[in-house]
Design an enzyme around this catalytic site. Structure first.
Site, short mmCIF file in Angstrom:
data_model
loop_
_atom_site.label_atom_id
_atom_site.label_comp_id
_atom_site.label_asym_id
_atom_site.label_seq_id
_atom_site.Cartn_x
_atom_site.Cartn_y
_atom_site.Cartn_z
N ARG A 317 0.82 -1.22 0.00
CA ARG A 317 0.00 0.00 0.00
C ARG A 317 0.85 1.27 0.00
O ARG A 317 0.42 2.31 -0.48
CB ARG A 317 -0.98 0.01 1.17
CG ARG A 317 -2.11 1.02 1.02
CD ARG A 317 -3.17 0.90 2.09
NE ARG A 317 -4.30 0.07 1.68
CZ ARG A 317 -5.42 0.54 1.12
NH1 ARG A 317 -5.58 1.83 0.90
NH2 ARG A 317 -6.40 -0.27 0.79
N GLU A 720 -9.45 6.35 7.30
CA GLU A 720 -8.01 6.57 7.16
C GLU A 720 -7.61 7.88 6.49
O GLU A 720 -6.64 8.52 6.91
CB GLU A 720 -7.39 5.40 6.38
CG GLU A 720 -7.47 4.09 7.14
CD GLU A 720 -7.14 2.91 6.25
OE1 GLU A 720 -6.07 2.33 6.42
OE2 GLU A 720 -7.96 2.59 5.36
#
Ligand SMILES: Cc1cc2nc3c(=O)[nH]c(=O)nc-3n(C[C@@H](O)[C@@H](O)[C@H](O)COP(=O)(O)OP(=O)(O)OC[C@H]3O[C@@H](n4cnc5c(N)ncnc54)[C@H](O)[C@@H]3O)c2cc1C
Ligand code: FES
Ligand code: FES
Lengths: 774, 490
Positions: A317, A720
């Site tokens: 990621r 997030e």
């Protein structure tokens, strides 16, 4: 009859437990009444970072007052492994090798927690030390990785770098971060009949706890029930890190037939469990004189710790977000998930993405200094555009790009250019205090990159009195997921939200769930709950149509009631009648995210369903004599699509910003030369306090936001993304620091920008600037 | 002798006889009383999740103080009313205004920190009639960590709470009753509880203390428990005999005497702050940042000195101000310049059975400039990496004398003789400052640890001399990021 329900979607509804939080009535696991005879479990841990264990003598522990049981590796009935990615690299208890200072070697269960804690210190463990690998840099030399690296590439980065008008390279260090959830790790296990056990665990991932407990006990999954009502914060730190405490409590419970509770103290919690990965980023960027990027090569080397845990997907990621909002015509990104003799790093809000994005933003900063332009200009110049400027390094086109719109709105509302002028004037006069400003954008991809996790389930019961029982696979850690999903169900049935009973997440009701992570909680569980509610609604409509003899289209759910043809019946009346007519009033619901696919081997696909955007403009004042700083103001504009609950979303944005700011500024993890973590409590590890929040804190949700994709009520995930708004805080400090060398030298201020780092950077710039001048 | 501890839990009387001398209030609440609204987040006084409020009888009224239940021993509750988050709820189950405001403003997310914030905010409403400015609110919450909200909604809730008449609550309605009940508890008996082997004493007079400590020199004195509490919760040290100072009114005093400010060993930071700040504004400023409200409501300067830590904030302040330390053992008393007390790391000039009675700080002479700077990773509630304190006697542009002391730079709090020598007799100008900065390297070789590297400690200490210079010579320059900025140029 009222025209609206209480707690509809889009309402800034308060958190469902708010009134219980404030009065001390919200029950956390340690608050539960303890069953008679409950044992308290404590872990005995390694003091060495890397060593062969030559002797373990647990007799003194067994002999200690109040001790009922001592468990070591040999006592494990099933497998001595809790590796979440099934790589068999994470034993519950070490045997002959310890690989970090803090690694569990045994557990002791005693009558009181105090006695267990004291007994745990009595073990005699002897070691033969081995050379530990304690830093990313040292790990790079060994080249040892905990999992396979990833490469993303498009175009020919090497060639384009050669041909670029200008080129520069550098290295950036990015610090880690402890979650510092206020409620520490905890699990309580209650033994059942045969092979059964119930574990109440502070976890974001009950299904994983279930799997691990079953695995370690050598029992089938159906013997294990895992439950969680709420966590006192998690932030990714309870995605896998609760496993250890749950399996240990479960083993004690099964072996003794007594309830067992495992709760480390804060120090052990911080020493034993994983954190955000720290990184070493090597970058090489080619660009033209206007600051437009031609080519990028970056390597993201991460401290993964002693085992893989989630480091594979975390480091993946970081690559997925190394572009942030910017188009790299030629690009090659490589991850290095490195093995070190430190705690095994894990998920943390953003999951590697923030580190990737920081790397991307460093490139922008470097180019700005190299070309003498404002970083904001460089940012805007490099944004993804239409046509041939829309492809990410993983070959997914950016189709929902609103970065420019957000930046321009914020540029205007924050008065960026005017303030930039004012700051320049101030800095010319001020000797000790220097101000700086930065506006940075965020684009964050939503979905688990492991496609199979993008599924969710829910269970809805409607009782004959019209009250509703709601359950789903998502967990509540403070983000307000339970509230949002309840709003969805209230909306579907058109009942007030207090008619919807929110119940603990449990593997017994909704099975095979994914972690509540990757910001996907309300996207997925909201959809699953909606599906369950709609299934029941369909049956109610069928029933009403038949019962009253009206066409289905004439049946309408209105607030608290249902219109059937030209009459209205109360919702509770309809449910009772339906029951009497033997209509099933319970349903499961299921959802899987559409459109996504990802081929890791080729580095191509569509890992993300959509992107969430935002931007923040932060102003900082730095004391160039001490390196201390303060944030005078932040302006945030954030995209949550069409919000399910603006109040909860606002909470995520404000909280995310401050957490991101903390990570990049004062939060510093410090290991000594032996590899022991010395910042393992709030006395030594400093998260932002109330006074650290920006003096002016303006947060706005993007008006008229929409999700192009068909998400739950067209909302967007918000867990997030806001964390990365904090990047603007680091860049604001950097901008202030740069003023000491007249903005001619890129400060290369690496996070965490503690006062020490800031002062040392100031001094370095001053020295370089003196040299440059002479 | 009184062999029980008596206090009010909410409005219920409690008297405890056999109580572990080091059982914390937090464990008592959660385990014995099953009042589990008060949370454990760290067990070291740093996170505030365990914040409770103590009401004490003072001059016939009640003084409400937020403290950390995790590091206070149960015995210290004697004579107080203990209020927890549960007690704020009305009998009909209605939320207290501060609780309601927290709900209305979305001040809780995971909710684990929330009871602590509620109690800090409740205590604030007892001290301030109207909503204070943001700076005060920051101070009030400095000892409460929240990882979820980013604090903004909690600060909004503080404002909102004041709209809901928080001072006219059911606790206030029963104040007369509480005062009467606490009045009945007040006595001058020495409290002594325990099981024979492990004992907790709380004398009510200095003479009783002197006698007790002389007779039990192995005992551990507890003043505010902000160091001792952690020995128990973190280091699991077993303390068999504890003597608590909190009931001794004579020690809990600060007075402006003939020779200077007399700081009694038992007075807590909160109460000492205003008097010190009046004479030495920067002492006030350092104390404002020392620990948190909860820590300052318990911790004492006497304890900070007696503890002898190289990173305590008050010793350098007191050294630079030229304070005298007064010790007492039985009936014998002696005094010394405070810097002489710190012999070496972990070693002080204190005999067994001898205790700190008071500290006397001379008033600043005319023409002096006093500056003190606390350097840490975080402004609030953080142990200093460096604490610098300067006192300069200026005669026109010339420095007649300088007292310069640092914390965090050596094994003890220490003066900087080379710097002092370089300053004394020199003109107060930039060259002198540069020379003094260089001289500092002769005075100290600091260490590297998690708070700061040796390099930074040295560098920043040097730079703080420069800050002192700028502040005292150029009123046009901003030098301070926090606190009352006008103090830079007084
Ligand atoms: C969360 C937290 C934050 C803190 N922040 C700071 C900070 O920013 N700066 C700082 O300097 N300190 C800080 N401290 C430590 C500080 O609070 C203590 O050093 C305090 O001043 C000690 O006073 P006390 O009354 O609590 O002492 P206690 O803990 O009761 O005692 C400390 C020591 O002194 C002895 N003692 C106490 N009184 C006497 C006496 N009269 N005679 C003889 N011996 C005595 C005790 O036996 C013990 O050895 C912090 C502590 C905590 C828990
Ligand atoms: S539990 Fe953290 S301050 Fe008491
Ligand atoms: S609400 Fe979670 S820590 Fe404050």
């Amino acid at each position: 009859m009222s025209d609206t329900i209480i707690g509809a979607v889009r309402e800034p509804r308060r958190h469902d437990s708010g009134h219980k939080h404030v009065s001390g009535q919200a029950v956390y696991i340690d608050d539960l009444p303890e069953p008679v005879g409950l044992l308290h479990v404590y872990l005995g841990i390694s003091t060495e970072a890397h060593a062969r264990v030559t002797r373990i003598d647990l007799d003194p522990v067994r002999a200690a007052e109040g001790v009922a049981l001592v468990l070591a590796a040999a006592d494990i009935p099933g497998e001595n492994d809790i590796s979440p990615t099934h790589r068999h690299d994470e034993p519950v208890f070490a045997t002959d090798l310890v690989e970090y200072a803090g690694q569990p070697i045994f557990a002791v269960a005693a009558r009181t927690r105090d006695l267990a804690r004291r007994a745990a210190r009595l073990a005699i463990v002897e070691y033969e030390p081995l050379e530990p690998v304690l830093s990313v840099e040292a790990a790079k030399k060994t080249g040892k990785m905990v999992t396979e690296p990833l490469v993303l590439s498009r175009g020919d980065a090497a060639a384009a770098l050669q041909q670029a008008d200008r080129r520069l390279s550098g290295r950036m260090e990015i610090g880690g971060q402890d979650h510092f959830y206020l409620e520490g790790q905890i699990a309580m296990a209650l033994p059942g009949e045969d092979d059964e056990v119930t574990v109440i665990s502070s976890t974001q991932h009950p299904t994983e706890i279930q799997r691990m407990v079953a695995h370690v006990l050598g029992a089938p999954a159906n013997a294990v029930t895992v439950e969680v009502r709420r966590m006192g914060g998690a932030f990714g730190g309870k995605e896998t890190q609760g496993n250890l405490f749950a399996v240990v409590a479960a083993m004690v419970a099964k072996k003794t037939g007594r309830a067992a509770k495992a709760r480390p103290d804060r120090d052990d919690d911080m020493i034993i469990t994983g954190k955000r990965h720290d990184f070493l980023v090597d970058y090489d960027v080619g660009f033209d004189d206007d600051g437009r990027i031609d080519a990028v090569e970056m390597t993201f080397a991460a401290r993964c710790g002693w085992s893989s845990d989630l480091s594979g997907p975390v480091t993946d990621r970081s690559l997925f977000h190394a572009d942030n909002c910017y188009f790299y015509p030629n690009v090659r990104l490589t991850s290095e998930p490195l093995k070190t003799n430190t705690v095994s790093n894990t998920a943390f809000r953003g999951f590697g993405g923030p580190q990737g994005m920081l790397g991307g933003e460093r490139l922008i900063e470097e180019i700005a200094f190299a070309t003498g332009k404002d970083p904001l200009e460089i940012r805007k110049r490099n944004l993804y555009g239409g046509g041939d400027r829309s492809l990410t390094p993983y070959h997914q086109p950016v189709e929902d790009n609103i970065a420019l719109e957000i930046i321009e709105q914020l540029e205007e509302s924050s008065g960026y250019w005017r303030r930039r002028e004012e700051i320049g004037a101030y800095n010319r006069e001020s000797r000790v205090l220097k101000r700086g400003i930065a506006l940075t954008p965020v684009k964050f991809g939503i979905s688990f990159t492991a496609t199979q996790y993008n599924q969710a389930g829910a269970l809805v019961h409607v009782y004959t009195d019209g009250s509703i029982h709601l359950n789903h696979g998502g967990t509540e850690m403070g983000q307000g997921l339970y509230t949002k999903v309840a709003q969805v169900v209230a909306e579907e049935f058109q009942v007030d939200i207090d008619r919807v009973k929110i119940t603990s997440t449990t593997t017994g009701k909704v099975p095979n769930t994914s972690a509540t992570a990757a910001s996907s909680g309300s996207d997925m569980n909201g959809m699953a709950a909606q599906a369950a509610a709609r299934a029941i609604k369909e049956r109610l409509i069928d029933f009403a149509a038949e019962n009253w003899g009206v066409p289905r289209e004439q049946i309408l759910f209105l607030p608290g009631r249902v219109r059937v043809g030209n009459q209205e019946v109360a919702f509770s009346e309809l449910t009772l009648k339906a029951y009497n007519a033997r209509v099933q009033l319970s349903s499961t619901g299921f959802y899987k995210t559409p459109k996504i696919h990802w081929d890791r081997d080729t580095g191509r696909g569509r890992p993300f369903y959509y992107f969430a955007y935002g931007a923040a403009c932060t102003e900082a004042t730095v004391d160039v004599l001490s390196g201390e700083y303060r944030f005078d103001r932040v302006d945030i504009l954030h995209d949550v699509g069409n919000s399910l609950n603006p109040a909860l979303d606002m909470g995520q944005i404000e909280g995310g910003f401050v957490q991101g700011m903390g990570w990049l500024t004062m939060e510093e993890l410090w290991w000594d030369e032996k590899g022991a973590l010395r910042t393992h409590a709030p006395s030594t590890y400093k998260i932002p306090a109330c006074g650290d929040r920006p003096r002016v804190f303006n947060v706005e949700i993007l008006q008229n936001g929409q999700n192009r994709e068909d998400t739950i009520y067209r909302s967007k995930a918000v867990g997030e993304p806001p964390l990365m708004l904090g990047i603007s805080a680091l860049h604001a400090i950097s901008d202030a620091v740069a003023s000491v060398a007249d903005h001619r030298i890129c400060p290369r201020l690496d996070p965490p920008a503690t006062p020490e780092r800031v002062l040392m950077t100031v001094e370095r710039l001053r020295a370089a600037s003196r040299e440059g001048a002479s | 002798m009184r062999n029980e501890i008596r206090f009010l839990l909410g409005h219920e009387m409690r008297s405890l006889r056999s109580v572990d001398p080091t059982m914390t209030v937090l464990d008592y609440l959660r385990q014995d009383e099953r009042l589990v609204g008060t949370k454990e987040g760290c067990n070291e006084g740093d996170c505030g999740a365990c914040t409770v409020v103590l009401a004490r009888l003072v001059d016939g009224g009640l003084r409400y103080e937020a403290v950390n239940a995790c590091i206070q021993f149960v015995g210290t509750l004697d004579g107080c009313q203990l209020l927890t988050v549960e007690h704020l709820v009305g009998e009909d189950g209605s939320l207290h205004p501060v609780q309601q405001a927290m709900v209305d403003c979305h001040g809780s997310q995971c909710g684990f920190c929330t009871p602590g914030f509620v109690m800090s905010l409740f205590a604030l409403t007892r001290h301030s009639e109207t909503v204070p400015d943001d700076g005060v609110i920051d101070d009030v919450f400095a000892g409460n960590l929240c990882r979820c909200t980013g604090y903004a909604p909690i600060v909004r809730a503080a404002g909102q709470a004041y709209e809901l008449k928080p001072r006219q609550d059911h606790i206030a309605a029963r104040e007369a009753e509480t005062i009467a009940a606490l009045g009945r508890l007040a006595d001058t008996e020495t409290v002594a509880v325990g099981d024979g082997e492990r004992r907790f004493f709380a004398p009510a007079t200095a003479d009783a203390l002197a006698e007790l400590f002389e007779a039990n020199p192995e005992a551990t004195i507890v003043a505010g428990s902000t160091d001792v509490g952690l020995w128990v919760t973190k280091e699991m040290r077993r303390l068999d005999t504890v003597i608590y100072l909190g009931r001794i009114a004579e020690l809990a005093r600060i007075e402006e005497g003939a020779d200077g400010i007399e700081i009694g060993a038992g007075i807590n930071y909160t109460e000492a702050m205003a008097t010190l700040a009046r004479h030495y504004p920067d002492m006030g400023e350092v104390i404002r940042r020392l620990g948190s409200v909860q820590i300052r409501n318990a911790g004492t300067i006497g304890g900070n000195v007696a503890n002898g830590s190289p990173i305590g904030d008050s010793p350098p302040l007191l050294i630079a101000a030229g304070a005298m330390l007064h010790l007492r053992r039985g009936d014998a008393r002696r005094s010394m310049p405070i810097e002489d007390f710190f012999l070496d790391y972990g070693k002080q000039d204190r005999a067994p059975g001898e205790f700190v009675e008071k500290i006397v700080v001379p008033y600043p002479a005319g023409g002096t400039r006093f500056r003190a700077y606390k350097i840490a990773k975080r402004f609030d509630q953080d142990i200093s990496a460096v604490l610098a304190a300067f006192q300069l006697w200026l005669d026109g542009d010339e420095i007649k004398e300088a007292r310069v002391a640092f914390g965090g730079m050596a094994a003890t709090p220490k003066r900087a003789p080379a710097v002092e020598a370089r300053l004394a007799g020199s003109p107060w100008n930039e060259d002198t400052v540069q020379a003094a900065m260089a001289a500092l390297e002769q005075d100290f070789t600091p260490i590297t640890d998690w708070r700061a590297s040796a390099d930074y400690r040295l560098r920043v200490s040097q730079n703080l001399l420069m800050r002192c210079y700028v502040e005292t010579t150029d009123a046009t320059q901003d030098t301070r990021l926090v606190g009352d900025r006008s103090l830079a140029h007084v």
